[in-house]
Every structure is written in structure tokens, then in C-alpha cells.
Design a protein around this motif. Structure first.
Motif, PDB file in Angstrom:
ATOM      1  N   PHE A  82      -6.387  14.799   7.951  1.00  0.00           N
ATOM      2  CA  PHE A  82      -6.564  15.907   8.879  1.00  0.00           C
ATOM      3  C   PHE A  82      -6.625  15.333  10.288  1.00  0.00           C
ATOM      4  CE2 PHE A  82     -10.676  14.616   7.379  1.00  0.00           C
ATOM      5  CZ  PHE A  82     -11.635  14.866   8.369  1.00  0.00           C
ATOM      6  N   THR A  83      -6.083  16.069  11.248  1.00  0.00           N
ATOM      7  CA  THR A  83      -5.866  15.514  12.574  1.00  0.00           C
ATOM      8  C   THR A  83      -7.152  15.170  13.312  1.00  0.00           C
ATOM      9  OG1 THR A  83      -5.749  17.705  13.632  1.00  0.00           O
ATOM     10  CG2 THR A  83      -3.678  16.750  12.828  1.00  0.00           C
ATOM     11  N   SER A  84      -8.249  15.849  12.981  1.00  0.00           N
ATOM     12  CA  SER A  84      -9.524  15.574  13.658  1.00  0.00           C
ATOM     13  C   SER A  84     -10.368  14.559  12.912  1.00  0.00           C
ATOM     14  CB  SER A  84     -10.317  16.879  13.842  1.00  0.00           C
ATOM     15  OG  SER A  84     -10.589  17.479  12.574  1.00  0.00           O
ATOM     16  N   CYS A  85      -9.803  13.912  11.920  1.00  0.00           N
ATOM     17  CA  CYS A  85     -10.522  12.928  11.097  1.00  0.00           C
ATOM     18  C   CYS A  85     -11.064  11.789  11.973  1.00  0.00           C
ATOM     19  CB  CYS A  85      -9.582  12.374  10.031  1.00  0.00           C
ATOM     20  SG  CYS A  85     -10.263  11.032   9.041  1.00  0.00           S
ATOM     21  N   PRO A  86     -12.370  11.534  11.916  1.00  0.00           N
ATOM     22  CA  PRO A  86     -12.950  10.465  12.741  1.00  0.00           C
ATOM     23  C   PRO A  86     -13.108   9.139  11.996  1.00  0.00           C
ATOM     24  CG  PRO A  86     -14.715  11.797  11.838  1.00  0.00           C
ATOM     25  CD  PRO A  86     -13.419  12.359  11.270  1.00  0.00           C
ATOM     26  N   SER A  87     -12.635   9.092  10.751  1.00  0.00           N
ATOM     27  CA  SER A  87     -12.889   7.894   9.943  1.00  0.00           C
ATOM     28  C   SER A  87     -11.595   7.158   9.588  1.00  0.00           C
ATOM     29  CB  SER A  87     -13.689   8.267   8.689  1.00  0.00           C
ATOM     30  OG  SER A  87     -13.022   9.287   7.942  1.00  0.00           O
ATOM     31  N   ILE A  88     -11.057   7.375   8.371  1.00  0.00           N
ATOM     32  CA  ILE A  88      -9.962   6.529   7.895  1.00  0.00           C
ATOM     33  C   ILE A  88      -8.568   6.973   8.327  1.00  0.00           C
ATOM     34  CG2 ILE A  88     -11.290   5.747   5.899  1.00  0.00           C
ATOM     35  CD1 ILE A  88      -9.606   7.605   4.157  1.00  0.00           C
ATOM     36  N   CYS A  89      -8.394   8.238   8.706  1.00  0.00           N
ATOM     37  CA  CYS A  89      -7.041   8.732   9.006  1.00  0.00           C
ATOM     38  C   CYS A  89      -6.346   7.968  10.129  1.00  0.00           C
ATOM     39  CB  CYS A  89      -7.064  10.224   9.325  1.00  0.00           C
ATOM     40  SG  CYS A  89      -7.630  11.262   7.956  1.00  0.00           S
ATOM     41  N   PRO A  90      -7.013   7.691  11.248  1.00  0.00           N
ATOM     42  CA  PRO A  90      -6.328   6.925  12.297  1.00  0.00           C
ATOM     43  C   PRO A  90      -5.855   5.551  11.813  1.00  0.00           C
ATOM     44  CG  PRO A  90      -8.294   7.986  13.176  1.00  0.00           C
ATOM     45  CD  PRO A  90      -8.342   8.151  11.689  1.00  0.00           C
ATOM     46  N   ILE A  91      -6.667   4.903  10.990  1.00  0.00           N
ATOM     47  CA  ILE A  91      -6.279   3.601  10.438  1.00  0.00           C
ATOM     48  C   ILE A  91      -5.081   3.762   9.510  1.00  0.00           C
ATOM     49  CG2 ILE A  91      -7.029   1.623   9.053  1.00  0.00           C
ATOM     50  CD1 ILE A  91      -9.915   2.347   9.878  1.00  0.00           C
ATOM     51  N   MET A  92      -5.156   4.760   8.631  1.00  0.00           N
ATOM     52  CA  MET A  92      -4.062   5.024   7.703  1.00  0.00           C
ATOM     53  C   MET A  92      -2.741   5.221   8.432  1.00  0.00           C
ATOM     54  SD  MET A  92      -5.985   7.726   5.172  1.00  0.00           S
ATOM     55  CE  MET A  92      -4.433   8.370   4.531  1.00  0.00           C
ATOM     56  N   HIS A  93      -2.761   6.057   9.449  1.00  0.00           N
ATOM     57  CA  HIS A  93      -1.497   6.404  10.092  1.00  0.00           C
ATOM     58  C   HIS A  93      -1.000   5.315  11.029  1.00  0.00           C
ATOM     59  CE1 HIS A  93      -1.534  10.951   9.001  1.00  0.00           C
ATOM     60  NE2 HIS A  93      -1.238  10.143   7.996  1.00  0.00           N
ATOM     61  N   ARG A  94      -1.889   4.477  11.536  1.00  0.00           N
ATOM     62  CA  ARG A  94      -1.403   3.289  12.243  1.00  0.00           C
ATOM     63  C   ARG A  94      -0.653   2.383  11.270  1.00  0.00           C
ATOM     64  NH1 ARG A  94      -6.408   3.432  15.123  1.00  0.00           N
ATOM     65  NH2 ARG A  94      -7.343   1.885  13.710  1.00  0.00           N
ATOM     66  N   ASN A  95      -1.176   2.283  10.059  1.00  0.00           N
ATOM     67  CA  ASN A  95      -0.495   1.479   9.036  1.00  0.00           C
ATOM     68  C   ASN A  95       0.788   2.157   8.552  1.00  0.00           C
ATOM     69  OD1 ASN A  95      -2.313  -0.664   9.048  1.00  0.00           O
ATOM     70  ND2 ASN A  95      -3.643   0.292   7.526  1.00  0.00           N
ATOM     71  N   MET A  96       0.760   3.488   8.449  1.00  0.00           N
ATOM     72  CA  MET A  96       1.955   4.213   8.004  1.00  0.00           C
ATOM     73  C   MET A  96       3.097   4.074   9.011  1.00  0.00           C
ATOM     74  SD  MET A  96       3.016   6.039   5.367  1.00  0.00           S
ATOM     75  CE  MET A  96       1.953   7.270   4.584  1.00  0.00           C
ATOM     76  N   LEU A  97       2.752   3.853  10.280  1.00  0.00           N
ATOM     77  CA  LEU A  97       3.787   3.643  11.286  1.00  0.00           C
ATOM     78  C   LEU A  97       4.677   2.455  10.925  1.00  0.00           C
ATOM     79  CD1 LEU A  97       1.964   4.306  14.685  1.00  0.00           C
ATOM     80  CD2 LEU A  97       4.051   5.441  13.882  1.00  0.00           C
ATOM     81  N   LYS A  98       4.109   1.472  10.250  1.00  0.00           N
ATOM     82  CA  LYS A  98       4.893   0.309   9.818  1.00  0.00           C
ATOM     83  C   LYS A  98       5.948   0.738   8.799  1.00  0.00           C
ATOM     84  CE  LYS A  98       0.848  -2.668  10.431  1.00  0.00           C
ATOM     85  NZ  LYS A  98      -0.174  -3.503   9.742  1.00  0.00           N
ATOM     86  N   VAL A  99       5.571   1.657   7.912  1.00  0.00           N
ATOM     87  CA  VAL A  99       6.518   2.188   6.929  1.00  0.00           C
ATOM     88  C   VAL A  99       7.590   3.015   7.645  1.00  0.00           C
ATOM     89  CG1 VAL A  99       6.762   3.558   4.830  1.00  0.00           C
ATOM     90  CG2 VAL A  99       4.656   2.244   5.214  1.00  0.00           C
ATOM     91  N   TYR A 100       7.154   3.849   8.564  1.00  0.00           N
ATOM     92  CA  TYR A 100       8.076   4.687   9.344  1.00  0.00           C
ATOM     93  C   TYR A 100       9.095   3.835  10.096  1.00  0.00           C
ATOM     94  CZ  TYR A 100       9.548   7.759  13.205  1.00  0.00           C
ATOM     95  OH  TYR A 100      10.286   8.460  14.127  1.00  0.00           O
TER      96      TYR A 100
END
Length: 218
Positions: A82-100
Motif C-alpha cells: 500500500f502506498t502509505s506503508c511506513p515499513s517494508i513496502c519502500p524497501i520492497m519496491h526499491r528492490n523491485m526496481l532492479k527487476v523492472y
């Protein structure tokens, strides 16, 4: 829910070591499976029917309707956030950028991120989120849909999500990246907060791209 979390944790544990356990250079197929017996040309034949991701109906960051069929012919990676996630989501999507970045020029690899907070995560919010990450085109979709339907869909990916007023941001969810083949079968699950497992995911996507035609039929 506890059973789901346990199942998903077991899947993650298996996926974390699947780079060394692959048989004949093929990724395993996860989830329940059923043996179905039928008669073909007068002979009794037993086929294995694997667990697959069911149909769903969502809208992406461009306001376009996205369903299961929209992913036909594609290998894809799914996660829940969820876009307002203050915990793991920002880390996840920084890592997903590598896949992208690795596959954005590929014609058969997509990423789908399902919002678990569709009330807040409108199409406009998702578009703004994607823009801030530098995501363009149709390789990575941020999806919004009916809340209960999304939660039920998460179970099909063997991912647990739930509301929890005591949790940061009001939700609890597992940070898995789930690898799905062209037949909508689960072929791996990776801790999206772990760069080493994300590197394994990239390797496994490349392996799946070279999978023999004999593995295509269910």
C-alpha cells in the motif's frame, strides 16, 4: 490466516534455496495439485492439474481495466503493498526496481503490485506513486480493486494480508515477490526485502524464459 502464513513461510523457505535444488534446470511448481484421470482414444490417462492464479478484476495506474487475461503470454512477478506503508513496502519496491530495470525491454515479463488499501490508493494516487518511482509504460502495473477480492486473491498467491489497527499504517502483509509462469502457476517466492533473494528472482525469471515447450501444458 495462521495456516496461510505458515504455508507462505514454508514456500518462502523452499524458494530461498531453489537455486540449488532445481531439477534438470527447471523451476519447481508450487501449490496444491490434483491428479485427474480421463479417457483419451480409449486409453486411461492421468494428468496433473496444478494450482493456478484465478481470474481477478482491477484497474491500473492509468485507469485501464486489468484482469487475469491481461497477463496472458507473460511471465510476471506479483506483490502486495500500500502506498502509505511506513515499513517494508519502500524497501520492497526499491528492490523491485532492479527487476523492472532488468526486464523493462523484455516483451514477456511484467510486474503487478496489488494495493491492499484501495480506499486510499485511487488511480491518481497509484499514478503519482509510479511517477515518483520513475515507472513508465506497461511493464509494471500498480493495481486497485475490491478490497475483499484482493485479500482473497492474495491467498491464491500464498501471501497473507490483513487489517490491523495496531500495525504501522494499519495493515499487516508479507513482503513476498511471487513468480508466476505463463500458465498462471507459482514457480517461486522471494523475500522482497532481501537483495540476495531478489537477485535469485532475476536469475529464475531468466531460467523460466528458457523453459522447454514441454513444460507449457498443464
Amino acid at each position: 490466516m495462521k495456516a496461510l502464513i505458515l504455508s507462505a513461510c514454508c514456500l518462502l523457505g523452499l524458494a530461498a534455496c531453489n537455486t540449488s535444488d532445481k531439477s534438470d534446470n527447471l523451476l519447481p511448481i508450487y501449490g496444491n495439485r490434483e491428479a485427474v484421470t480421463k479417457t483419451v482414444n480409449g486409453k486411461t490417462v492421468t494428468d496433473t492439474v496444478y494450482h493456478t492464479i484465478p481470474d481477478f478484476e482491477t484497474v491500473n495506474q492509468y485507469g485501464k481495466k486489468i484482469t487475469r487475461k491481461s497477463l496472458d503470454g507473460s511471465i510476471y512477478v506479483a506483490d502486495f503493498f500500500f502506498t502509505s506503508c511506513p515499513s517494508i513496502c519502500p524497501i520492497m519496491h526499491r528492490n523491485m526496481l532492479k527487476v523492472y530495470d532488468e526486464f523493462k525491454k523484455s516483451g514477456n515479463v511484467k510486474i503487478v503490485s496489488y494495493s491492499i488499501d484501495p480506499r486510499h490508493d485511487s488511480v491518481a494516487v497509484l499514478k503519482n506513486y509510479a511517477d515518483k518511482m520513475g515507472i513508465t509504460g506497461n511493464n509494471w502495473w500498480f493495481l486497485q480493486g475490491d478490497k475483499q477480492a484482493i485479500y482473497k486473491l492474495a491467498e491464491s498467491y500464498l501471501v497473507a494480508v490483513m487489517e490491523d489497527n495496531k500495525a504501522p499504517g494499519g495493515y499487516v502483509h508479507q513482503g513476498y515477490f511471487v513468480l508466476i509462469d505463463k500458465q498462471k502457476r507459482i514457480r517461486g517466492s522471494y523475500d522482497g526485502t532481501n537483495p540476495e533473494q531478489v537477485a535469485n528472482l532475476i536469475k529464475d525469471i531468466k531460467l523460466l524464459q528458457t523453459e522447454p515447450q514441454s513444460m507449457i501444458a498443464q
